[in-house]
Design an enzyme around this catalytic site. Structure first.
Site, short mmCIF file in Angstrom:
data_model
loop_
_atom_site.label_atom_id
_atom_site.label_comp_id
_atom_site.label_asym_id
_atom_site.label_seq_id
_atom_site.Cartn_x
_atom_site.Cartn_y
_atom_site.Cartn_z
N SER A 1 -67.06 3.00 33.84
CA SER A 1 -67.56 2.25 33.15
C SER A 1 -68.08 1.05 34.40
CB SER A 1 -66.71 1.23 32.38
OG SER A 1 -65.44 1.07 33.48
N HIS B 1 -68.85 4.76 27.35
CA HIS B 1 -70.47 4.31 27.89
C HIS B 1 -72.02 4.79 27.36
CE1 HIS B 1 -68.78 0.39 29.48
NE2 HIS B 1 -67.53 1.26 29.82
N LYS C 1 -70.25 -1.26 21.93
CA LYS C 1 -71.52 -0.74 23.28
C LYS C 1 -72.50 -0.47 23.15
CE LYS C 1 -67.52 -1.40 26.13
NZ LYS C 1 -66.15 -1.52 25.47
C1 LIG Z 1 -64.15 3.22 29.12
C2 LIG Z 1 -63.84 2.40 28.89
N1 LIG Z 1 -62.95 2.80 27.84
C3 LIG Z 1 -62.58 1.93 27.15
C4 LIG Z 1 -63.16 0.02 26.82
C5 LIG Z 1 -62.47 -0.19 25.54
O1 LIG Z 1 -63.13 -0.72 24.61
P1 LIG Z 1 -63.58 -2.15 24.06
O2 LIG Z 1 -64.09 -3.33 24.25
O3 LIG Z 1 -63.34 -2.41 22.43
O4 LIG Z 1 -61.83 -2.99 23.74
C6 LIG Z 1 -63.93 -0.09 27.52
C7 LIG Z 1 -64.69 -1.58 27.42
O5 LIG Z 1 -64.34 -2.27 28.10
C8 LIG Z 1 -64.26 0.68 28.70
O6 LIG Z 1 -65.45 0.30 29.67
#
Ligand SMILES: Cc1ncc(COP(=O)(O)O)c(C=O)c1O
Length: 389
Positions: free
Chosen positions: A176, A204, A235
């Site tokens: 991310s 992502h 996202k």
């Molecule tokens: C790789 C990854 N996993 C999980 C999440 C968490 O997702 P959410 O924003 O739906 O809680 C994020 C987002 O911040 C992320 O980048």
């Protein structure tokens, strides 16, 4: 003992204090911030679906089922829309079943702490998302982190760690904060060789990567080698929530064991309806077009940054970091860009290791080429002034 106020002051002094900006209107490629129109270069709304007409009208129709879901699904029941979205997601991911969670954070902490426990072993990339780390710590399983994308190190750990218990290899599909991709083919082979489950957090990649938007697994031709596909709906899909797509047994197990599923009110109807519309859109000709536009935008932006001499840290996707180094310089870079009408966040510890602070630019299908050319020019001008290039 330090007071909370003193700790906050210390964060300020280290350049690590965080605060929120208020924007007006919907999430789009341009937003109004502090009364000024700025280019949005820091949203995960990669395909521009967060404000798409099809999702808006689906959300309005969803309200026909009411506003709230009442309770956890094990308490007040699964609504029709939960079932419809899960069936759609399982079809999209090519798995027997899918199970919804309220966010990606809730999915990772819930899935990992349910599947793994004392005596088990979790193998995790050092740059995995914080929610994976929190899920692993919550599980009380042995937690073994390997250097970023280092498959030889992962194999050594698999040989040395974990006894008779279960084993889980877990990775971000797209990292991310770096925008690079996990070597899923090699990971799937290691998982088979060492009798481990493979879980991929494709927050992502979902909707964005692969010919039909099924994500990093599709891009790398390894969908069937993944045991648990975790993905988010907030996202690329522009809505909200998350899911695990997996075998019927694993989903059933999660219904019975995952605390963030059991002990939390489920997603509401408007969000479910918008998410169904989002999956339909991503899985259509229109989705293909949006992905094509996004790829072209990413190529253009990266080409301009490379020509200016920036280090984009090996990004392979729409997440394009610009390496700066120190926290203060990164935040100053971000501040000056905002003054020039480009909204991009600086990323600092604990999100990334100390000394590797960066601007995290994210490209959208709805940016125009001239938006991105102008942004790259501004970034180069400010970067030069600050001595980053
Ligand atoms: C790789 C990854 N996993 C999980 C999440 C968490 O997702 P959410 O924003 O739906 O809680 C994020 C987002 O911040 C992320 O980048």
């Amino acid at each position: 003992m330090q007071t909370f106020a003193e700790e906050l002051e210390a964060l300020r002094a280290e350049g690590l204090y965080r605060s929120m900006r208020v924007i007006r209107g919907a999430q789009g490629s341009r937003v109004e911030l502090d009364g000024k129109q700025v280019l949005m270069l820091c949203s995960n709304n990669y395909l521009g679906l967060a404000d798409h007409a099809a999702l808006r009208s689906a959300a309005v129709m969803g309200v026909a089922f009411g506003v709230g879901s009442g309770a956890s699904r094990l308490v007040s029941g699964t609504m029709e829309l939960h079932e419809r979205l899960e069936t759609r997601l399982a079809l999209f991911k090519g798995t027997e079943k899918a199970l919804l969670f309220n966010s990606g954070y809730a999915a990772n902490t819930g899935i990992i702490s349910a599947l793994m426990g004392r005596g088990d072993a979790i193998f995790s990339d050092r740059l995995n998302h914080a929610s994976i780390v929190d899920g692993a710590l919550l599980s009380r399983a042995g937690f073994y982190r390997y250097p970023h994308r280092d498959m030889a190190a992962l194999e050594r750990l698999l040989q040395q760690k974990g006894g008779a218990g279960r084993r889980l290899i877990v990775t971000d599909g797209v990292f991310s904060m770096d925008g690079d991709i996990a070597p899923l083919k090699e990971m799937a082979q290691l998982a088979r060789s060492y009798d481990a489950l493979l879980m991929v957090d494709d927050a992502h990649g979902t909707g964005v990567l692969g010919a039909t938007g099924r994500g990093t697994g599709e891009l790398l031709g390894v969908m069937d080698g993944i045991d648990i596909h975790m993905g988010t709906l907030g996202k690329g899909l522009g809505s909200f929530g998350a899911y695990a797509a997996a075998s019927e047994t694993i989903c059933d197990y999660l219904v019975n064991k995952a605390h963030s599923f059991i002990f939390s009110t489920s997603l509401p109807p408007a969000v479910l309806a918008a998410s169904i519309a989002a999956v339909d859109l991503v899985d259509s000709k229109k989705g293909e077009e949006l992905r094509g536009r996004l790829r072209e935008n990413v190529a253009l932006f990266k080409e301009r940054l490379a020509a200016a001499g920036f280090d984009t840290m090996g990004s392979e996707t729409q997440i394009v970091p610009i390496f700066v180094g120190p926290a203060d310089a990164t935040m100053e870079f971000s501040r000056q860009l905002l003054e020039e009408g480009v909204f991009v966040q600086g990323i600092r510890p604990p999100t990334v290791p100390a000394g590797s602070c960066r601007l995290r630019c994210t490209i959208m299908a709805t940016h125009t080429p001239s938006d991105l050319e102008a942004a790259a020019e501004t970034i180069a001008r400010v970067g030069k002034k600050l001595g980053v290039i």
